[in-house]
Design an enzyme around this catalytic site. Structure first.
Site, PDB file in Angstrom:
ATOM      1  N   GLU A 154      19.475 -33.508  24.179  1.00  0.00           N
ATOM      2  CA  GLU A 154      18.969 -33.879  22.850  1.00  0.00           C
ATOM      3  C   GLU A 154      20.139 -33.914  21.859  1.00  0.00           C
ATOM      4  O   GLU A 154      20.020 -33.449  20.724  1.00  0.00           O
ATOM      5  CB  GLU A 154      17.916 -32.897  22.354  1.00  0.00           C
ATOM      6  CG  GLU A 154      16.736 -32.718  23.303  1.00  0.00           C
ATOM      7  CD  GLU A 154      15.753 -31.677  22.810  1.00  0.00           C
ATOM      8  OE1 GLU A 154      14.609 -32.037  22.547  1.00  0.00           O
ATOM      9  OE2 GLU A 154      16.133 -30.492  22.682  1.00  0.00           O
ATOM     10  N   CYS A 180       7.968 -29.766  17.122  1.00  0.00           N
ATOM     11  CA  CYS A 180       8.877 -29.516  15.999  1.00  0.00           C
ATOM     12  C   CYS A 180       8.889 -30.667  14.998  1.00  0.00           C
ATOM     13  O   CYS A 180       9.020 -30.463  13.788  1.00  0.00           O
ATOM     14  CB  CYS A 180      10.289 -29.270  16.522  1.00  0.00           C
ATOM     15  SG  CYS A 180      10.829 -30.469  17.758  1.00  0.00           S
TER      16      CYS A 180
END
Ligand code: FUB
Ligand code: ZN
Length: 618
Positions: free
Chosen positions: A331, A422
């Protein structure tokens, strides 16, 4: 002759003195609660936030809330259902709570406030006597590979401090929204506990030795800055500074990928870092914390590192949409100029963080280049993370999709929510705060930072300046700003002139330039007459004696223009992207065979279509 008399005879000199000799003082944004959105681009989005996204997000907190209920039951002796082991689902709920607090500031709502109060009571019931708060360890069912066997024994991945950071942000917001200290009490108890365990030593943790290790996921640093700003308690600022200064010093992992030294920016002391590396959200939260600590201490401890990192980011590691993330496995950032389109990660959270970071950098350096990046990231990547309906979300935001292998955490197209959620509450809390990025000021200067239809009042020395702005920006490039000071007065108005309209580059950093090699230009009028305003740090500077009814009109030459990437970005070779103002367009071949639409909308129209931002040169 004294200065007063001189000024009487020479008003121009007075003007010069007032404009150039004001002590440079602290720059701060006008809080979002003081900026009323009156129309244009943001009004429907704010309405959707309040009417849809906030209540919708609250419903999606149920799994996180259930864990708190189970934890409370466990602590009361009922061990029939132990909460599932999870590292950071609580943080998603804390972010939702922060958003709820902002929504209460804008529109009181008894039901939402009651939900907050009952949720806070549950959280407080689960917090340990000493301040520790992390359900999985409290209930004793940790997965050692995710959070270690003991509290704070695996802070590289446990997210114990990351969760607390988000709780602190929610606590400050709710205190400011309602005056209720209930969540602040939990937050302050936690902060004192963490300080004790990490920097003093507590017999119940780590064999009594201070843990003295930076968390694997940054967040607590910037949250402690918020706690310090809200309370004035120096401990919080000192803690933020310590967590920054021990990163890459007291602990350096030696694994690969998510355990590599770079992944959580632990490869070097932060002051020595010069490149954006590792996991994007972690990195950008770290840089935001560094910029905020510098601003609060009034020192430039991290300035060199921040300037170098920022330059590295914008010159080699940012997509044309302002997105961050080339390497899906972590990520994170890839190598310099590695900016794939189809495999791009460009997590919504990273774009949100990019907005926070660049706004913090602007406050530190008063340079509009940071706002230009924040704007491009906001309009093209962050807003792509949420549908216009306000209840569907993207986690990743690639620049190309074939409609077949969309990678959205296992969800095809836009999702209602995620197991790891998130992003939805992050974009939601950002949208609610966006009016707070529209103006900044010192005691002598007003900066117009993000154009939008709005009204506000700014206290400038002993004057009050009412501003009302009418514009459809960024859909259109015309801005009318009426300036109404309570009394005639000399001050400076600084209007941001974006990079895309005053240079041959689309954004700062020269990674993306206009194919026509031209500078689009703009016009500026004051009270109907052309005004030659000098440009300083990306702002047109208008220093004059202002009086009621003064009108500033700014028109950007906003046209559709082709952009090309630096030739070192191999993925974009032989291609162009189409932009208009700060927007990057996207070509959707399935649903819009003849139309090219602004990037931030593509996913609203079709979640499954083929789309491309970069198109082959004819
Ligand atoms: O680890 C917490 C959040 O989950 C990160 O910020 C995101 O990138 C996702 O991994
Ligand atoms: Zn995210």
């Amino acid at each position: 002759m004294n200065v007063k008399k001189l000024l009487f005879f020479c008003p121009l000199l007075g003007l010069l003195l007032a404009c150039s000799e004001q002590p440079a003082d602290q720059l701060s944004f006008v809080p979002f609660t003081d900026v009323t959105i009156t129309g244009g681009f943001w009004q429907p989005r704010m309405e959707t936030e309040l009417n849809v996204t906030v209540p919708f997000s609250v419903q999606h907190c149920e799994p996180a809330l259930e864990r708190f209920r189970q934890c409370k039951a466990f602590l009361e002796g009922d061990t029939t259902s132990i909460p599932e082991c999870h590292r950071f689902i609580s943080s998603d709920m804390y972010k939702v709570m922060e958003g709820v607090a902002y929504s209460l500031m804008l529109r009181p709502d008894k039901q939402l406030e009651a939900w907050m109060d009952s949720t806070i009571a549950l959280i407080a019931a689960c917090q340990q006597e000493d301040g520790y708060l992390y359900i999985t360890h409290i209930c004793g069912n940790p997965n050692p590979e995710e959070m270690g066997l003991e509290p704070y024994s695996y802070v590289i991945h446990s997210h114990e401090l990351y969760n607390m950071g988000h709780l602190y942000e929610a606590a400050v917001a709710y205190w400011q929204a309602t005056g209720k200290r209930s969540l602040m009490d939990v937050a302050e108890k936690s902060a004192r506990h963490i300080n004790h365990v990490f920097f003093e030593g507590d017999p119940n943790y780590n064999g009594g030795k201070p843990v003295n290790q930076a968390p694997g996921h940054e967040e607590i640093e910037l949250a402690l800055c918020k706690m310090y700003r809200a309370t004035g308690e120096k401990l919080y600022l000192e803690m933020a500074q310590k967590f920054l200064d021990i990163r890459g010093v007291t602990f350096i992992p030696d694994g690969v990928e998510t355990c590599s030294p770079e992944y959580a920016q632990q490869h070097l002391p932060v002051r020595e870092q010069e490149e954006a590396v590792g996991h994007c959200v972690r990195a950008i939260y770290l840089y935001t914390g560094m910029a905020q600590v510098d601003a609060l201490t009034g020192k430039n401890d991290y300035t060199h590192a921040l300037d170098a990192i920022w330059n590295n980011l914008v010159s080699s590691r940012m997509h044309v949409t302002g997105g961050l993330g080339a390497d899906r496995r972590i990520e994170g950032f890839g190598e310099m100029y590695s900016l794939p389109n189809k495999e791009a990660y460009d997590e919504t959270c990273a774009a949100v963080a990019n907005v926070f970071f660049n706004n913090a950098m602007f406050l530190a350096e008063k340079d509009a280049k940071y706002l230009d990046i924040a704007e491009i990231s906001l309009f093209n990547n962050a807003l792509a993370g949420i549908s216009l309906s306000g209840d569907r979300f993207f986690y990743v935001n690639p620049l190309e999709s074939d409609g077949a292998d969309d990678f959205n955490w296992g969800v095809y197209g836009r999702a209602e929510w995620f197991g790891c959620s998130c992003c939805p509450p992050n974009i939601s809390r950002l949208i609610l705060q966006t009016p707070g990025y529209m103006y900044a000021h010192t005691s002598s200067d007003i900066y117009v930072t993000l154009y939008a239809g709005n009204e506000t009042d700014i206290k400038l020395g002993d004057n009050n300046v009412h501003l009302s702005q009418t514009t459809d920006y960024p859909e259109e490039g015309t801005i009318a700003l009426q300036v109404d000071p309570a009394k005639d007065g000399v001050f400076t108005l600084r209007m941001r002139i974006p990079t895309w309209c005053r240079t041959t580059s689309f954004m700062p950093g020269e990674l993306y330039h206009f194919s026509d090699g031209l500078n689009a230009g703009y016009t500026l009028n004051v009270n109907g007459e052309s005004f030659e305003a000098p440009l300083e740090n990306g702002f047109a500077v208008i220093c004059r004696t202002w009086k009621q009814g003064d009108l500033v009109e700014l028109t950007f030459n906003q046209q559709k223009r082709f952009v090309e990437a630096d030739e070192r970005v191999k993925e974009d070779a032989g291609c162009h992207a189409l932009t208009c103002g700060p927007f990057v367009y996207c070509d959707e071949t399935v649903d819009n065979e003849t139309n090219t639409i602004p990037y931030y909308r593509w996913a609203n129209l079709s979640d499954h279509s083929k789309m491309k931002v970069w198109l082959p040169n004819e």
